[in-house]
Design an enzyme around this catalytic site. Sequence first.
Site, PDB file in Angstrom:
ATOM      1  N   LYS A 110      35.157  44.120   0.882  1.00 49.55           N
ATOM      2  CA  LYS A 110      34.860  42.947   0.055  1.00 49.55           C
ATOM      3  C   LYS A 110      36.048  42.509  -0.782  1.00 49.55           C
ATOM      4  O   LYS A 110      36.265  41.315  -0.981  1.00 49.55           O
ATOM      5  CB  LYS A 110      33.650  43.213  -0.848  1.00 49.55           C
ATOM      6  CG  LYS A 110      32.353  43.243  -0.085  1.00 49.55           C
ATOM      7  CD  LYS A 110      31.192  42.831  -0.966  1.00 49.55           C
ATOM      8  CE  LYS A 110      29.957  42.619  -0.118  1.00 49.55           C
ATOM      9  NZ  LYS A 110      28.741  42.477  -0.920  1.00 49.55           N
ATOM     10  N   LYS A 193      27.779  44.076  12.251  1.00 50.35           N
ATOM     11  CA  LYS A 193      26.370  44.192  11.845  1.00 50.35           C
ATOM     12  C   LYS A 193      25.802  42.830  11.448  1.00 50.35           C
ATOM     13  O   LYS A 193      26.553  41.943  11.007  1.00 50.35           O
ATOM     14  CB  LYS A 193      26.220  45.209  10.693  1.00 50.35           C
ATOM     15  CG  LYS A 193      26.738  44.740   9.375  1.00 50.35           C
ATOM     16  CD  LYS A 193      26.337  45.656   8.226  1.00 50.35           C
ATOM     17  CE  LYS A 193      26.912  45.034   6.955  1.00 50.35           C
ATOM     18  NZ  LYS A 193      26.650  45.683   5.734  1.00 50.35           N
ATOM     19  N   LYS A 196      24.094  39.100   5.704  1.00 47.91           N
ATOM     20  CA  LYS A 196      23.904  37.874   4.920  1.00 47.91           C
ATOM     21  C   LYS A 196      25.205  37.115   4.770  1.00 47.91           C
ATOM     22  O   LYS A 196      25.206  35.908   4.558  1.00 47.91           O
ATOM     23  CB  LYS A 196      23.458  38.240   3.492  1.00 47.91           C
ATOM     24  CG  LYS A 196      22.049  38.716   3.382  1.00 47.91           C
ATOM     25  CD  LYS A 196      21.792  39.261   1.974  1.00 47.91           C
ATOM     26  CE  LYS A 196      20.829  40.418   2.067  1.00 47.91           C
ATOM     27  NZ  LYS A 196      20.503  41.079   0.835  1.00 47.91           N
TER      28      LYS A 196
HETATM   29  P1  TYM Z   1      21.612  45.160   0.987  1.00 44.37           P
HETATM   30  O1  TYM Z   1      20.963  44.164   0.086  1.00 44.37           O
HETATM   31  O2  TYM Z   1      22.906  44.798   1.614  1.00 44.37           O
HETATM   32  O3  TYM Z   1      20.620  45.562   2.152  1.00 44.37           O
HETATM   33  C1  TYM Z   1      19.267  45.976   1.937  1.00 44.37           C
HETATM   34  C2  TYM Z   1      18.902  47.046   2.969  1.00 44.37           C
HETATM   35  O4  TYM Z   1      19.021  46.508   4.284  1.00 44.37           O
HETATM   36  C3  TYM Z   1      19.834  47.376   5.083  1.00 44.37           C
HETATM   37  N1  TYM Z   1      20.575  46.564   6.071  1.00 44.37           N
HETATM   38  C4  TYM Z   1      20.616  46.837   7.389  1.00 44.37           C
HETATM   39  N2  TYM Z   1      20.039  47.804   8.129  1.00 44.37           N
HETATM   40  C5  TYM Z   1      20.263  47.776   9.471  1.00 44.37           C
HETATM   41  N3  TYM Z   1      21.022  46.831  10.094  1.00 44.37           N
HETATM   42  C6  TYM Z   1      21.615  45.850   9.383  1.00 44.37           C
HETATM   43  N4  TYM Z   1      22.354  44.913  10.007  1.00 44.37           N
HETATM   44  C7  TYM Z   1      21.432  45.807   7.963  1.00 44.37           C
HETATM   45  N5  TYM Z   1      21.865  44.988   6.971  1.00 44.37           N
HETATM   46  C8  TYM Z   1      21.336  45.468   5.828  1.00 44.37           C
HETATM   47  C9  TYM Z   1      20.772  48.037   4.083  1.00 44.37           C
HETATM   48  O5  TYM Z   1      21.298  49.244   4.591  1.00 44.37           O
HETATM   49  C10 TYM Z   1      19.843  48.257   2.911  1.00 44.37           C
HETATM   50  O6  TYM Z   1      19.083  49.445   3.072  1.00 44.37           O
HETATM   51  N6  TYM Z   1      23.775  48.355  -2.241  1.00 44.37           N
HETATM   52  C11 TYM Z   1      22.498  48.009  -1.604  1.00 44.37           C
HETATM   53  C12 TYM Z   1      21.386  47.745  -2.616  1.00 44.37           C
HETATM   54  C13 TYM Z   1      21.179  48.870  -3.558  1.00 44.37           C
HETATM   55  C14 TYM Z   1      20.557  50.104  -3.254  1.00 44.37           C
HETATM   56  C15 TYM Z   1      20.565  50.829  -4.491  1.00 44.37           C
HETATM   57  C16 TYM Z   1      20.006  50.663  -2.098  1.00 44.37           C
HETATM   58  C17 TYM Z   1      21.533  48.874  -4.873  1.00 44.37           C
HETATM   59  N7  TYM Z   1      21.175  50.056  -5.444  1.00 44.37           N
HETATM   60  C18 TYM Z   1      20.020  52.118  -4.566  1.00 44.37           C
HETATM   61  C19 TYM Z   1      19.470  51.954  -2.182  1.00 44.37           C
HETATM   62  C20 TYM Z   1      19.487  52.662  -3.409  1.00 44.37           C
HETATM   63  C21 TYM Z   1      22.693  46.734  -0.775  1.00 44.37           C
HETATM   64  O7  TYM Z   1      23.555  45.959  -1.058  1.00 44.37           O
HETATM   65  O8  TYM Z   1      21.753  46.553   0.214  1.00 44.37           O
END
Ligand code: TYM
Length: 330
Positions: A110, A193, A196
């Site tokens: 990023k 992957k 968003k």
């Molecule tokens: P975020 O918002 O990017 O994604 C939310 C969840 O979706 C999963 N994910 C995917 N899984 C499979 N294939 C994909 N292409 C794909 N894209 C997204 C992510 O792995 C995630 O589980 N940092 C985290 C949010 C967060 C968090 C936490 C998660 C903040 N604090 C504490 C767990 C525990 C995030 O940006 O997820």
Amino acid sequence: MRVLSGIQPTGNLHLGNYLGAIRNWVRMQDEAPCFFFLADMHSISEHIDPAQRLTNVREMTAALVACGLDPERSVIFNQARVPAHAELQWLLNGIARMGWLNRMTQWKDKAGKNREGASVALFTYPVLQAADVLLYQPTHVPVGEDQKQHLELTRDVAIKFNTDFGVDLFTVPDPYIPKETARIMSLRDGTAKMSKSDPSDMSRINLADDDDTLSQKIRKAKTDPEPLPGEAAGLEGRPEAQNLVGIYAALAGTTPDAVCAQFAGQGFGTFKPAMAELVVAKLAPIRERYVALKDDQGALDAILIEGARKAAEVAHPTLLGAYEAMGLMR
Ligand code: TYM
């Protein structure tokens, strides 16, 4: 067993989020106390219009409920309403090492070449994530593969804190990453992957897409000219085909082997319309619930306020324990 996970409230929920994480959250509600939150405090690592941020939080709440999260059974909240997240992050900033954060691939991706111009919040993002998790003492954190490194850092922070202060305060959590849906890939490039932040909307299936858009995205998804093999092992080296078969299997509740057996010898001209039909059948009910909920500001805020009240209650003893262990309070 206790379950916790979070999602960034940025833009649409896509099929990667749904299959990689949220569908498992919905299932885990029957098995253990669950905490799910919108990571709005994380979202400040990039500039977003404040009104848009508020809308994003409400819309993502509506999307999660539409997917099947039940505010009666799970604690659903946004970070900003539970100040313990920010407080524990500051305490954990004393534990996390610069070297650990420098190694995070999300930071490297990023920030890119513009490290000097990146926000401090983007760099310390994983420390807030560690605080999110450790406050609630979860045993399981259901996420997609891309969050694995952040959860390893969370474990390192927990272990170092417990060791440095000679306490047994933090539960060392396990990521829960079911293999089949750990990485849902882009429809345009089977090696990237689904995300968003991909500039092309054709690369992802959004849960709010209408039926025609869903069908069109699947029709235009990148594939190869080969027919489908009789078993999943034959998809090796064909990342786009592998991804579509994986998505089909996950949505149909079956295995890639069974999907290959069903379509063996047939080309994507046959497979894609069947896939479009399946995707529409599975996503249309979610979209309908989402559309019915998303503008009900009062109901969505009520879910988040009540969730924050419950979350704060559970987080409080751990936060106090951290202050005490560090000699900041007694
Ligand atoms: P975020 O918002 O990017 O994604 C939310 C969840 O979706 C999963 N994910 C995917 N899984 C499979 N294939 C994909 N292409 C794909 N894209 C997204 C992510 O792995 C995630 O589980 N940092 C985290 C949010 C967060 C968090 C936490 C998660 C903040 N604090 C504490 C767990 C525990 C995030 O940006 O997820």
